[in-house]
Scaffold this active site. Structure first.
Site, PDB file in Angstrom:
ATOM      1  N   SER A 126       0.806  -1.224   0.000  1.00 55.57           N
ATOM      2  CA  SER A 126       0.000   0.000   0.000  1.00 55.57           C
ATOM      3  C   SER A 126       0.837   1.270   0.000  1.00 55.57           C
ATOM      4  O   SER A 126       1.879   1.347   0.639  1.00 55.57           O
ATOM      5  CB  SER A 126      -0.898  -0.015   1.243  1.00 55.57           C
ATOM      6  OG  SER A 126      -1.473   1.251   1.441  1.00 55.57           O
ATOM      7  N   GLN A 149       0.758  -0.475  -4.848  1.00 51.47           N
ATOM      8  CA  GLN A 149      -0.528   0.219  -4.970  1.00 51.47           C
ATOM      9  C   GLN A 149      -0.278   1.715  -4.879  1.00 51.47           C
ATOM     10  O   GLN A 149       0.378   2.198  -3.956  1.00 51.47           O
ATOM     11  CB  GLN A 149      -1.490  -0.231  -3.869  1.00 51.47           C
ATOM     12  CG  GLN A 149      -2.829   0.498  -3.890  1.00 51.47           C
ATOM     13  CD  GLN A 149      -2.820   1.740  -3.018  1.00 51.47           C
ATOM     14  OE1 GLN A 149      -2.186   1.762  -1.953  1.00 51.47           O
ATOM     15  NE2 GLN A 149      -3.504   2.784  -3.461  1.00 51.47           N
ATOM     16  N   TYR A 151      -1.703   5.480  -4.589  1.00 52.16           N
ATOM     17  CA  TYR A 151      -2.638   6.589  -4.421  1.00 52.16           C
ATOM     18  C   TYR A 151      -1.929   7.770  -5.055  1.00 52.16           C
ATOM     19  O   TYR A 151      -0.855   8.162  -4.586  1.00 52.16           O
ATOM     20  CB  TYR A 151      -2.888   6.882  -2.933  1.00 52.16           C
ATOM     21  CG  TYR A 151      -3.858   5.933  -2.242  1.00 52.16           C
ATOM     22  CD1 TYR A 151      -5.088   5.620  -2.804  1.00 52.16           C
ATOM     23  CD2 TYR A 151      -3.554   5.404  -0.990  1.00 52.16           C
ATOM     24  CE1 TYR A 151      -5.988   4.783  -2.154  1.00 52.16           C
ATOM     25  CE2 TYR A 151      -4.446   4.562  -0.326  1.00 52.16           C
ATOM     26  CZ  TYR A 151      -5.667   4.265  -0.924  1.00 52.16           C
ATOM     27  OH  TYR A 151      -6.546   3.441  -0.272  1.00 52.16           O
ATOM     28  N   THR A 177      -5.246   3.109  -7.496  1.00 51.83           N
ATOM     29  CA  THR A 177      -6.572   3.072  -6.857  1.00 51.83           C
ATOM     30  C   THR A 177      -7.351   4.321  -7.254  1.00 51.83           C
ATOM     31  O   THR A 177      -6.939   5.437  -6.939  1.00 51.83           O
ATOM     32  CB  THR A 177      -6.423   2.959  -5.330  1.00 51.83           C
ATOM     33  OG1 THR A 177      -5.689   1.765  -5.060  1.00 51.83           O
ATOM     34  CG2 THR A 177      -7.776   2.897  -4.641  1.00 51.83           C
ATOM     35  N   LYS A 260      -7.613   0.139  -9.980  1.00 47.43           N
ATOM     36  CA  LYS A 260      -8.290  -0.576  -8.888  1.00 47.43           C
ATOM     37  C   LYS A 260      -9.504   0.223  -8.423  1.00 47.43           C
ATOM     38  O   LYS A 260      -9.365   1.398  -8.047  1.00 47.43           O
ATOM     39  CB  LYS A 260      -7.328  -0.780  -7.705  1.00 47.43           C
ATOM     40  CG  LYS A 260      -7.984  -1.396  -6.476  1.00 47.43           C
ATOM     41  CD  LYS A 260      -6.957  -1.718  -5.404  1.00 47.43           C
ATOM     42  CE  LYS A 260      -7.568  -2.445  -4.221  1.00 47.43           C
ATOM     43  NZ  LYS A 260      -8.191  -1.553  -3.255  1.00 47.43           N
ATOM     44  N   HIS A 284     -13.443  -1.592  -2.662  1.00 50.21           N
ATOM     45  CA  HIS A 284     -12.604  -1.231  -1.522  1.00 50.21           C
ATOM     46  C   HIS A 284     -13.141  -1.878  -0.237  1.00 50.21           C
ATOM     47  O   HIS A 284     -13.089  -1.300   0.848  1.00 50.21           O
ATOM     48  CB  HIS A 284     -12.589   0.295  -1.384  1.00 50.21           C
ATOM     49  CG  HIS A 284     -11.280   0.878  -0.922  1.00 50.21           C
ATOM     50  ND1 HIS A 284     -10.410   1.536  -1.758  1.00 50.21           N
ATOM     51  CD2 HIS A 284     -10.689   0.924   0.297  1.00 50.21           C
ATOM     52  CE1 HIS A 284      -9.358   1.967  -1.059  1.00 50.21           C
ATOM     53  NE2 HIS A 284      -9.500   1.606   0.188  1.00 50.21           N
ATOM     54  N   ARG A 287     -15.739   0.230   1.680  1.00 53.13           N
ATOM     55  CA  ARG A 287     -15.290   1.346   2.527  1.00 53.13           C
ATOM     56  C   ARG A 287     -15.500   2.713   1.899  1.00 53.13           C
ATOM     57  O   ARG A 287     -15.272   3.735   2.536  1.00 53.13           O
ATOM     58  CB  ARG A 287     -13.808   1.175   2.872  1.00 53.13           C
ATOM     59  CG  ARG A 287     -13.536  -0.073   3.674  1.00 53.13           C
ATOM     60  CD  ARG A 287     -12.057  -0.409   3.697  1.00 53.13           C
ATOM     61  NE  ARG A 287     -11.249   0.472   4.498  1.00 53.13           N
ATOM     62  CZ  ARG A 287     -11.166   0.436   5.814  1.00 53.13           C
ATOM     63  NH1 ARG A 287     -11.890  -0.436   6.484  1.00 53.13           N
ATOM     64  NH2 ARG A 287     -10.379   1.250   6.477  1.00 53.13           N
ATOM     65  N   ASP A 315     -11.632  -8.049  -5.993  1.00 55.01           N
ATOM     66  CA  ASP A 315     -11.632  -8.207  -4.534  1.00 55.01           C
ATOM     67  C   ASP A 315     -12.888  -7.614  -3.934  1.00 55.01           C
ATOM     68  O   ASP A 315     -13.708  -7.024  -4.627  1.00 55.01           O
ATOM     69  CB  ASP A 315     -10.354  -7.653  -3.876  1.00 55.01           C
ATOM     70  CG  ASP A 315     -10.302  -6.129  -3.785  1.00 55.01           C
ATOM     71  OD1 ASP A 315     -11.348  -5.458  -3.717  1.00 55.01           O
ATOM     72  OD2 ASP A 315      -9.162  -5.609  -3.761  1.00 55.01           O
ATOM     73  N   SER A 316     -13.027  -7.766  -2.647  1.00 58.79           N
ATOM     74  CA  SER A 316     -14.113  -7.265  -1.798  1.00 58.79           C
ATOM     75  C   SER A 316     -15.096  -8.398  -1.481  1.00 58.79           C
ATOM     76  O   SER A 316     -15.960  -8.733  -2.297  1.00 58.79           O
ATOM     77  CB  SER A 316     -14.846  -6.070  -2.422  1.00 58.79           C
ATOM     78  OG  SER A 316     -13.938  -4.983  -2.587  1.00 58.79           O
ATOM     79  N   ILE A 318     -14.083 -11.617  -0.492  1.00 58.28           N
ATOM     80  CA  ILE A 318     -13.536 -12.970  -0.606  1.00 58.28           C
ATOM     81  C   ILE A 318     -13.128 -13.442   0.800  1.00 58.28           C
ATOM     82  O   ILE A 318     -12.317 -12.799   1.468  1.00 58.28           O
ATOM     83  CB  ILE A 318     -12.279 -12.999  -1.517  1.00 58.28           C
ATOM     84  CG1 ILE A 318     -12.610 -12.505  -2.930  1.00 58.28           C
ATOM     85  CG2 ILE A 318     -11.638 -14.394  -1.503  1.00 58.28           C
ATOM     86  CD1 ILE A 318     -13.275 -13.516  -3.819  1.00 58.28           C
TER      87      ILE A 318
HETATM   88  C1  FNR Z   1      -8.018  -1.241   2.507  1.00 57.33           C
HETATM   89  N1  FNR Z   1      -7.958  -1.160   1.123  1.00 57.33           N
HETATM   90  C2  FNR Z   1      -6.987  -0.388   0.512  1.00 57.33           C
HETATM   91  N2  FNR Z   1      -6.932  -0.291  -0.828  1.00 57.33           N
HETATM   92  C3  FNR Z   1      -5.963   0.428  -1.442  1.00 57.33           C
HETATM   93  O1  FNR Z   1      -5.933   0.486  -2.666  1.00 57.33           O
HETATM   94  N3  FNR Z   1      -5.002   1.044  -0.679  1.00 57.33           N
HETATM   95  C4  FNR Z   1      -5.001   1.003   0.665  1.00 57.33           C
HETATM   96  O2  FNR Z   1      -4.122   1.561   1.318  1.00 57.33           O
HETATM   97  C5  FNR Z   1      -6.058   0.311   1.297  1.00 57.33           C
HETATM   98  N4  FNR Z   1      -6.152   0.287   2.663  1.00 57.33           N
HETATM   99  C6  FNR Z   1      -7.109  -0.478   3.283  1.00 57.33           C
HETATM  100  C7  FNR Z   1      -7.176  -0.514   4.665  1.00 57.33           C
HETATM  101  C8  FNR Z   1      -8.097  -1.344   5.289  1.00 57.33           C
HETATM  102  C9  FNR Z   1      -8.133  -1.370   6.773  1.00 57.33           C
HETATM  103  C10 FNR Z   1      -8.967  -2.160   4.514  1.00 57.33           C
HETATM  104  C11 FNR Z   1      -9.929  -3.119   5.162  1.00 57.33           C
HETATM  105  C12 FNR Z   1      -8.933  -2.092   3.149  1.00 57.33           C
HETATM  106  C13 FNR Z   1      -8.880  -1.959   0.284  1.00 57.33           C
HETATM  107  C14 FNR Z   1      -8.283  -3.326  -0.033  1.00 57.33           C
HETATM  108  O3  FNR Z   1      -7.237  -3.220  -0.946  1.00 57.33           O
HETATM  109  C15 FNR Z   1      -9.320  -4.269  -0.655  1.00 57.33           C
HETATM  110  O4  FNR Z   1      -9.932  -3.634  -1.743  1.00 57.33           O
HETATM  111  C16 FNR Z   1     -10.387  -4.706   0.349  1.00 57.33           C
HETATM  112  O5  FNR Z   1      -9.852  -4.910   1.625  1.00 57.33           O
HETATM  113  C17 FNR Z   1     -11.013  -5.995  -0.152  1.00 57.33           C
HETATM  114  O6  FNR Z   1     -12.085  -6.346   0.627  1.00 57.33           O
HETATM  115  P1  FNR Z   1     -12.050  -7.417   1.817  1.00 57.33           P
HETATM  116  O7  FNR Z   1     -11.226  -8.604   1.368  1.00 57.33           O
HETATM  117  O8  FNR Z   1     -11.431  -6.705   2.973  1.00 57.33           O
HETATM  118  O9  FNR Z   1     -13.482  -7.684   1.982  1.00 57.33           O
END
Ligand code: FNR
Length: 387
Positions: A126, A149, A151, A177, A260, A284, A287, A315-316, A318
């Site tokens: 990340s 990844q 940002y 992302t 993403k 995400h 979120r 993802d999301s 799984i």
């Molecule tokens: C994330 N996710 C995420 N995505 C991204 O592109 N950069 C990031 O820094 C983060 N940080 C992050 C923190 C936390 C606490 C969570 C739970 C999620 C999203 C992550 O890459 C992914 O899309 C989801 O976590 C997938 O869903 P599940 O497996 O958590 O249900």
């Protein structure tokens, strides 16, 4: 509830020695994590946008799809490995980018790197990690498959510096992302006024270690973490980012780029037609937009629109092997897991993440055996039915 650091270490020791049994189901890992983490840290990971309906929808979307097991296939040997844009994995999943893992465990992302490397499972690290991309790459080793990844900060020179550093550190691809150009409306974090980046430099390692970012600061991060965190948060907001900017990105890096956060056929087709190498169908983990379409439903729509051959990671939601197999049957080339390994980290550090990976890979192999699947490529629409 949260426990003292000493008690946490003692529990970890007892898990590692076999005195305590590791959790198995996702819900059990989450409960065990809740027991040891401060409430704010637990809520940061467990929570989602608004009323959290999209996070629930991510799970519910899997239920109507059922696997169609085939019998008497003599399925003695299986190879579920995948290769997405040159990123190889022995199993059809990788570790999603999850930021600020120092909230889960003092070893943070480095423990995840070690567990991923030991299992051979690729890790997309990340932009919002608590360790630098260089340290994480080193921890995984040069040969280990890894993506970065991204940002995209609203300061283009900082953006360029991140891209150069990722290439120099040996990352093999970029997940840009696009669903988080500003943070979602997350009730749990708002109630506790929690934004980890503003505290002690958590989650800002890529920025604090970046020479261009540092040149933008009045004081070095080590002298004033709140100032560095505040500057990072200001640079993170990038709502103006649009499709035209992707031309610069494609010229700026030789690494393959995946977008993403794609959830519609329109955006997927546009990504493909813009020369973007692949997409990650994701919301995400629920979120960002409460009420948004479940990721699995989006996958069906998106794969139909782009046809075969265009790389799609999903993802999301799984959680278990059948979820992975259903997503592959519905058009994903690989999936990512997020929260499952974050809970493994919270409960058991490196060994906890390793346990999560062992369980998922083991269940994948057993389920593939039982449904008559020898390779990931054997899965297609005929592997599932809608109940
Ligand atoms: C994330 N996710 C995420 N995505 C991204 O592109 N950069 C990031 O820094 C983060 N940080 C992050 C923190 C936390 C606490 C969570 C739970 C999620 C999203 C992550 O890459 C992914 O899309 C989801 O976590 C997938 O869903 P599940 O497996 O958590 O249900």
């Amino acid at each position: 509830m949260s426990v003292e650091p000493e008690e946490r270490r003692e529990r970890e020791r007892r898990y590692a020695s076999g005195e305590l049994k590791w959790p198995l189901a996702f819900e059990e890992w989450q409960t065990a994590a809740e027991e040891v983490l401060p409430a704010r840290a637990f809520d940061y990971v467990a929570g989602a946008a608004g009323t959290e309906t999209t996070m629930r929808a991510n799970r519910e979307a899997f239920y109507p799809w059922r696997l169609r097991p085939r019998m008497l296939t003599g399925n003695t040997e299986r190879d579920l490995s995948v290769n997405v844009l040159g990123l190889r994995s022995p199993m059809p999943y990788l570790l999603a980018p999850v930021g600020v893992l120092s909230l889960m465990h003092p070893d943070g992302e480095l423990a995840v790197c070690r567990a991923a490397a030991a299992a051979g499972i690729p890790y997309c690290v990340s932009s919002a990690a608590s360790h630098t991309m260089e340290d994480m790459a080193k921890e995984m080793g040069a040969e280990h498959p890894k993506w970065f990844q991204f940002y995209w900060p609203n300061d283009r020179e900082v953006a360029a510096s991140f891209l150069d550093r990722a290439a120099n550190a040996g990352y093999q691809g970029i997940e840009l992302t696009v669903d988080t150009l500003t943070l979602g409306w997350r009730d749990r974090d708002m109630k506790t006024f929690f934004l980890p980046f503003l505290e002690d430099g958590q989650g800002i390692a890529q920025y604090a270690s970046d020479p261009v970012f540092r040149s933008r600061l009045a004081k070095a991060p080590e002298e004033d973490w709140a100032h560095a965190g505040g500057t990072m948060v200001g640079m993170f907001q990038h709502v103006a980012l649009n499709w035209d900017d992707l031309t610069w990105l494609r010229e700026r890096t030789e690494l393959p780029v995946l977008l993403k956060g794609i959830l519609t056929s329109e955006d997927a087709v546009r990504a493909r037609d813009s020369g973007i190498h692949g997409i990650v169908v994701s919301n995400h983990g629920g979120r960002q937009v409460d009420g948004a379409v479940a990721a699995l439903d989006a996958l069906v729509e998106v794969r139909e629109a782009v046809g075969t051959g265009y790389p799609i990671v999903m993802d999301s939601g799984i959680r278990r092997a059948p979820d992975v197999l259903k997503a592959l049957a519905l058009g994903a080339d690989a999936v990512q897991i997020g929260r499952p390994y974050a809970w493994g980290l919270a409960v058991g550090g490196q060994a906890g993440v390793a346990q999560v990976l062992t369980s998922l890979s083991g269940e994948l192999d057993v389920t593939a055996t039982l449904i008559g699947i020898r390779s990931a490529a054997d899965l297609d629409r005929s592997s599932v039915t809608r109940a």
